[in-house]
Design an enzyme around this catalytic site. Structure first.
Site, short mmCIF file in Angstrom:
data_model
loop_
_atom_site.label_atom_id
_atom_site.label_comp_id
_atom_site.label_asym_id
_atom_site.label_seq_id
_atom_site.Cartn_x
_atom_site.Cartn_y
_atom_site.Cartn_z
N SER A 26 -1.26 0.89 -5.12
CA SER A 26 -2.87 0.90 -5.23
C SER A 26 -3.17 1.73 -6.32
CB SER A 26 -3.05 1.81 -3.95
OG SER A 26 -3.06 3.05 -3.96
N LYS A 27 -4.38 2.02 -6.44
CA LYS A 27 -5.02 2.65 -7.73
C LYS A 27 -4.23 4.20 -7.95
CE LYS A 27 -9.20 0.25 -8.81
NZ LYS A 27 -9.87 -0.38 -7.74
#
Ligand code: GLU
Length: 484
Positions: A253-254
């Site tokens: 994820s980010k």
């Protein structure tokens, strides 16, 4: 080998994610390996979240990676249209067919009613599932609902007691009970088909042979098989490829850094490095080799060698691969990539002159062996610009305290002054002359010059640094560091 007619079917709800790019790549590889076709179509039925901007980003990212499609939403093909919102009449046709055959039915239940039903089932400890109560509505009941202004959805009737079997090339045989699926919505009340319905109509009409996609879609597959069955269509072969995890083994994820292809491009990665890296995310060519050309990957790739376990995104490996491909690149290419970066960092103006190109060429010659990404140049720019330099540590200070330093620096100044042009080749030659003239060798010559000009004990070759600096900066730096 059988021909793979495969598709990548992203939803344009954001930039192309690295996981999506990996799915696209695996499809592409099998199409190319088997002499089949790679199709890119767009699943834009989520009208609120879909955007033109995302679609363009997906197009540009695929092009950047070199995943050229045989048929696509952008270049067309014989099985179009390739954008779901342009295929609504097709979905309607098959939904109507299922309605006419009694395999699907209108459902007028409101969200509140469905919610209440679900809550009651949960309270009893049953699996929540639509009860099917609208399946046998009479014409009068329907008319009454319509009169109330209710807009129906269309549900597929999923026969009870069936097994929905996914024969998956990566995960093996996975069996789902149809009783756990329930009658699900295939067309929403606004007439837009749901993903599980539209995807089947598209896969069938586009004659897709293999559906290769992310593991998260495995749970959708029994619904899709139920649609295929209801329409009397053969199911394609499936392959669900594993999740990509960050180094902490949590879903990528980010938090883990860049997640979109565009971000990697902006960070100074080369497309062939990302291509090579993505291919190794879940696939292994066998053996220790990790650096493979596009052609080698196409030749060696098989679904059998794709792992069931999650792939871990190893940033260091990506950097290492990128460094390898930077060293393989021509200087001209690196200069072309470095210029936009140097502009964005304020080292170059928008208008680039011939002299700027020369300057960047020298910088890239100096750094080609040193950097892992184009943007790594940033860490080295202090070597090339500005008058002020700091002597990095005590050791470097000691180098400059050596009594031979003035001799070396004088010889350097003399030699440089005699050069008609400061290019890397000619500057390289003067070190030999300095050595001869001063009677000093190797480090005794290089180190004082290096520290006096850069403040550092290590770095790119001096014969690249000196021409980048040019007479003015060399003079100013020597003035500051050795007072000469
Ligand atoms: N639109 C889906 C997605 O982006 C594609 C699913 C599929 O390949 O069937 O995840």
């Amino acid at each position: 080998m059988e021909k793979y007619r495969v598709r990548f079917a992203p939803s344009p709800t954001g930039p192309l994610h690295i996981g999506g790019a990996r799915s696209a790549l695996f499809n592409y590889l099998l199409a190319r390996k088997s002499g089949g076709e790679f199709i890119v179509r767009i699943e834009d039925t989520d009208l609120e979240r879909s955007s033109k901007e995302s679609e363009v980003n997906i197009q540009e990212s695929l092009a950047w990676l070199g995943l050229d499609a045989d048929e696509s939403v952008w270049d067309g093909g014989n099985f179009g249209p390739y954008r779901q919102t342009e295929r609504l009449d097709l979905y309607k046709k098959y939904a109507d067919q299922l309605l006419a055959e009694g395999k699907a039915y209108y459902c007028y239940c409101s969200e509140e009613e469905i919610e209440a039903e679900r809550a009651a089932q949960m309270e009893k400890g049953d699996m929540p599932m639509y009860s099917g109560k609208c399946m046998h509505l009479t014409a009068e009941q329907k008319a009454a609902y319509e009169a109330e202004g209710r807009k129906p959805v269309i549900r597929l009737h999923v026969p009870h007691g069936d097994k929905l079997v996914v024969d998956d090339a990566v995960r093996g045989v996975v069996t789902f009970e149809s009783d756990g699926v329930g009658d699900f919505v295939i067309v929403k009340s606004d007439g837009i088909p749901t993903y599980n319905f539209a995807v089947v109509v598209d896969d069938h009409l586009m004659e897709i042979s293999h559906v290769i996609r992310a593991e998260e879609h495995l749970s959708n597959t029994p619904r899709q098989i139920a649609v295929h069955n209801a329409l009397g269509w053969d199911v394609p072969k499936y392959a669900h490829i594993s999740l990509i995890l960050g180094e902490d083994r949590k879903k990528m994820s980010k938090r883990h850094g860049a997640t979109s292809v565009t971000q990697y491009e902006k960070l100074g990665y080369l497309p062939e490095a990302v291509f090579n890296f993505l291919a190794l995310l879940g696939w292994s060519p066998g053996g220790e080799e990790e650096i493979l050309t596009k052609e080698e990957i196409i030749e060696r790739f098989t679904l059998e060698a794709v792992s069931k376990s999650p792939a871990v995104f190893d940033m260091e490996k990506l950097k290492w691969l990128n460094g390898h491909y930077i060293r393989q690149s021509s200087i001209e290419r690196l200069v072309g990539l470095a210029i936009p970066y140097l502009q964005s960092e304020g080292y170059l103006k928008d208008e680039v002159t011939e002299a700027d190109v020369q300057w960047v060429t020298l910088i890239m010659q100096a750094l080609q062996e040193k950097i892992h990404t184009i943007n790594d140049i940033g860490e080295f720019m202090h070597l090339f610009v500005g008058e002020d330099i700091t002597i990095e540590d005590e050791e470097a200070k000691e180098v400059l305290a050596d009594p031979d330093v003035p001799t070396v620096i004088n010889a350097l100044k003399e030699q440089l002054a005699a050069l008609p042009e400061w290019n890397a080749e000619d500057v390289k030659k003067i070190f030999k002359t300095i050595s001869k003239e001063t009677g000093l060798k190797g480090k005794k010559v290089f180190m004082p010059i290096r520290v006096a000009l850069t403040g550092q004990m290590h770095g790119p070759d001096l014969h690249f640094i000196i021409p980048v600096l040019g007479p003015e900066l060399v003079a100013k730096r020597l003035q500051k560091t050795v007072n000469m």
